[in-house]
Scaffold this active site. Structure first.
Site, PDB file in Angstrom:
ATOM      1  N   LYS A  89      -6.366 -30.734  12.895  1.00 42.07           N
ATOM      2  CA  LYS A  89      -7.464 -31.374  12.178  1.00 42.07           C
ATOM      3  C   LYS A  89      -7.965 -32.568  12.965  1.00 42.07           C
ATOM      4  O   LYS A  89      -7.134 -33.363  13.386  1.00 42.07           O
ATOM      5  CB  LYS A  89      -6.929 -31.825  10.819  1.00 42.07           C
ATOM      6  CG  LYS A  89      -7.904 -32.550   9.955  1.00 42.07           C
ATOM      7  CD  LYS A  89      -7.207 -32.982   8.695  1.00 42.07           C
ATOM      8  CE  LYS A  89      -8.182 -33.721   7.816  1.00 42.07           C
ATOM      9  NZ  LYS A  89      -7.565 -34.236   6.628  1.00 42.07           N
TER      10      LYS A  89
ATOM     11  N   TYR B 279     -15.357 -26.699   3.473  1.00 40.05           N
ATOM     12  CA  TYR B 279     -16.081 -26.964   2.234  1.00 40.05           C
ATOM     13  C   TYR B 279     -17.078 -25.848   1.915  1.00 40.05           C
ATOM     14  O   TYR B 279     -17.610 -25.788   0.823  1.00 40.05           O
ATOM     15  CB  TYR B 279     -16.779 -28.333   2.323  1.00 40.05           C
ATOM     16  CG  TYR B 279     -15.774 -29.448   2.502  1.00 40.05           C
ATOM     17  CD1 TYR B 279     -15.060 -29.931   1.418  1.00 40.05           C
ATOM     18  CD2 TYR B 279     -15.479 -29.972   3.770  1.00 40.05           C
ATOM     19  CE1 TYR B 279     -14.099 -30.924   1.577  1.00 40.05           C
ATOM     20  CE2 TYR B 279     -14.530 -30.958   3.934  1.00 40.05           C
ATOM     21  CZ  TYR B 279     -13.841 -31.429   2.836  1.00 40.05           C
ATOM     22  OH  TYR B 279     -12.875 -32.397   2.987  1.00 40.05           O
TER      23      TYR B 279
ATOM     24  N   LYS C  10      -3.007 -34.316  13.510  1.00 40.36           N
ATOM     25  CA  LYS C  10      -4.127 -34.903  12.778  1.00 40.36           C
ATOM     26  C   LYS C  10      -4.604 -36.109  13.565  1.00 40.36           C
ATOM     27  O   LYS C  10      -3.874 -37.094  13.729  1.00 40.36           O
ATOM     28  CB  LYS C  10      -3.714 -35.309  11.372  1.00 40.36           C
ATOM     29  CG  LYS C  10      -4.859 -35.965  10.617  1.00 40.36           C
ATOM     30  CD  LYS C  10      -4.556 -36.215   9.172  1.00 40.36           C
ATOM     31  CE  LYS C  10      -5.740 -36.911   8.509  1.00 40.36           C
ATOM     32  NZ  LYS C  10      -5.477 -37.247   7.117  1.00 40.36           N
TER      33      LYS C  10
ATOM     34  N   SER D  94     -15.010 -33.165   6.802  1.00 37.24           N
ATOM     35  CA  SER D  94     -16.249 -33.607   6.155  1.00 37.24           C
ATOM     36  C   SER D  94     -17.381 -33.881   7.144  1.00 37.24           C
ATOM     37  O   SER D  94     -18.530 -33.517   6.892  1.00 37.24           O
ATOM     38  CB  SER D  94     -15.962 -34.856   5.325  1.00 37.24           C
ATOM     39  OG  SER D  94     -15.397 -35.884   6.124  1.00 37.24           O
TER      40      SER D  94
HETATM   41  C1  PBG Z   1      -6.109 -38.588   4.194  1.00 42.34           C
HETATM   42  C2  PBG Z   1      -7.059 -37.481   4.435  1.00 42.34           C
HETATM   43  C3  PBG Z   1      -8.283 -37.555   5.091  1.00 42.34           C
HETATM   44  C4  PBG Z   1      -8.829 -36.279   5.074  1.00 42.34           C
HETATM   45  C5  PBG Z   1      -7.949 -35.451   4.403  1.00 42.34           C
HETATM   46  N1  PBG Z   1      -6.835 -36.208   4.029  1.00 42.34           N
HETATM   47  C6  PBG Z   1      -9.022 -38.698   5.642  1.00 42.34           C
HETATM   48  C7  PBG Z   1      -8.405 -39.607   6.575  1.00 42.34           C
HETATM   49  O1  PBG Z   1      -7.386 -39.328   7.187  1.00 42.34           O
HETATM   50  O2  PBG Z   1      -8.996 -40.671   6.733  1.00 42.34           O
HETATM   51  C8  PBG Z   1     -10.146 -35.941   5.676  1.00 42.34           C
HETATM   52  C9  PBG Z   1     -10.781 -34.690   5.266  1.00 42.34           C
HETATM   53  C10 PBG Z   1     -12.202 -34.602   5.665  1.00 42.34           C
HETATM   54  O3  PBG Z   1     -12.761 -35.483   6.346  1.00 42.34           O
HETATM   55  O4  PBG Z   1     -12.828 -33.620   5.277  1.00 42.34           O
HETATM   56  N2  PBG Z   1      -5.213 -38.336   3.186  1.00 42.34           N
END
Ligand code: PBG
Length: 337
Positions: free
Chosen positions: A258, A323, A206, A284
């Site tokens: 991710k 999404y 991630k 997102s």
């Molecule tokens: C943190 C988390 C995030 C996302 C999923 N879980 C954001 C981050 O790490 O700041 C992002 C998902 C997305 O942007 O669609 N628990």
């Protein structure tokens, strides 16, 4: 046969023959999308009586518990295989330790129970296992006296979270906080209370990404600053393989990369290195870019969506969190259970 032009000849192979008609292209396609490839991430907001639109993610909402139930049923009917739930607590419930995340009556646990009631085992119900939605400082863990994210103290909170989420009935937990040792500690915590059947979808690679921007609005994040001391540097690939080895050793059932689009090379490497299912999360910002460009008339929305999802499948993802899951599944032709 050799190809001939007035400028000279070329070897006779003509790959274009296999692109001549839609039927031909369909027949030789190496990658197909199926509704079962898709998992829907969904937000549920405590206290909401109707869905609250998310400005930076047109078409995505913070659900009330009621509309979340409907979204889950709709996803199942479309043939989507799973739903990943994110809780958005009331602001007043946020605190330094993120206690709303471990409250059996907390919004995520309420949402898991509601969705399970609606769809039972017909949809794989997954929960985000992270503190950032529940902490008043917005970090994914608890802080030490110097304001740094305290890895080991956070693991204790995650263990408790895993147990309350499992008690609520979730099939899969998705630890997204990037703390060292999180998969192993969560596995132990689940096994200790007899939840050996609850799976762990590890957020293996991630990255600290600018494309999470719209998500921060989606979960009404309190974060100031960034997550660079725990999320990975997008410059690194070898480090992902190290994270991968650790997650597998700690008992990950499935692994995820991710974001998806900016990390297709990482996804491909991870997919060829493991024998567990591989997921990718189209996040997102990837969603927002296409929606925004389409709204301006700069891009053909539906084709762009399918192209990105096909690329993510081709790179090696078995499952894709997106999404657009329900919409795309509907277009691909509905339930296949
Ligand atoms: C943190 C988390 C995030 C996302 C999923 N879980 C954001 C981050 O790490 O700041 C992002 C998902 C997305 O942007 O669609 N628990």
């Amino acid at each position: 046969m050799v190809g001939m032009t007035v400028y000279g000849s070329f070897p006779g192979a003509r790959p274009r023959r296999l692109r001549t008609t839609p039927a031909m292209r369909r027949m030789v396609a190496e990658t197909r999308l199926d509704p079962a490839d898709l998992i829907l991430p969904a937000f549920v907001r405590e206290g909401a009586s109707e869905p609250v639109p998310i400005a930076a993610m047109p078409g995505v909402v913070q659900h009330s518990v009621d509309t979340l139930r409907k979204a889950a049923v709709e996803a199942r009917e479309a043939g989507v295989s799973g739903i990943m739930l994110f809780g958005v607590p009331e602001d007043a419930r946020k605190d330094a330790a993120g206690t709303a995340g471990t409250d059996p009556g907390g919004i995520l646990q309420v949402a898991v129970r509601a969705v399970k009631e609606e769809v039972g085992d017909e949809l794989v119900v997954m929960s985000d296992l992270c503190l950032d939605e529940y902490t008043d400082h917005g970090h994914c863990g608890v802080l030490d006296a110097d304001g740094r994210v305290d890895n080991d103290a956070t693991l204790e909170r995650y263990a408790e979270m895993a147990q309350v989420q499992a008690d609520a009935g979730v099939h899969v937990v998705g630890p997204s906080g990037m703390m060292d040792g999180q998969v192993g500690v969560i596995r132990d915590a689940l096994d200790t209370i007899g939840k050996e059947d609850v799976s762990i979808l590890a957020y293996t690679a991630k990255y600290s990404s600018a494309f999470y921007g719209p998500f921060r609005e989606a979960v009404a994040s309190s974060l100031r600053g960034d997550r660079k001391t725990y999320q990975q540097d997008p410059a690194n690939l070898r480090e992902s393989l190290r994270e991968l080895a650790l997650d597998l050793q700690e008992g990950a059932d499935m692994v995820m990369v991710k974001p998806a689009g900016p990390c297709l090379d990482v996804l491909a490497r991870v997919a060829e290195s493991v024998d567990v299912p591989v997921a990718a999360y189209q996040i997102s910002g990837e969603y927002a870019m296409i929606e925004a460009a389409a709204e301006k008339g700069w891009i053909e929305r539906d084709k762009a969506i399918l192209e990105t999802l096909t690329g993510i499948r081709r790179a090696g993802a078995r499952m894709i969190l997106t999404y657009w899951a329900t919409e795309v599944a509907q277009k691909l032709g509905g339930a296949r259970l």
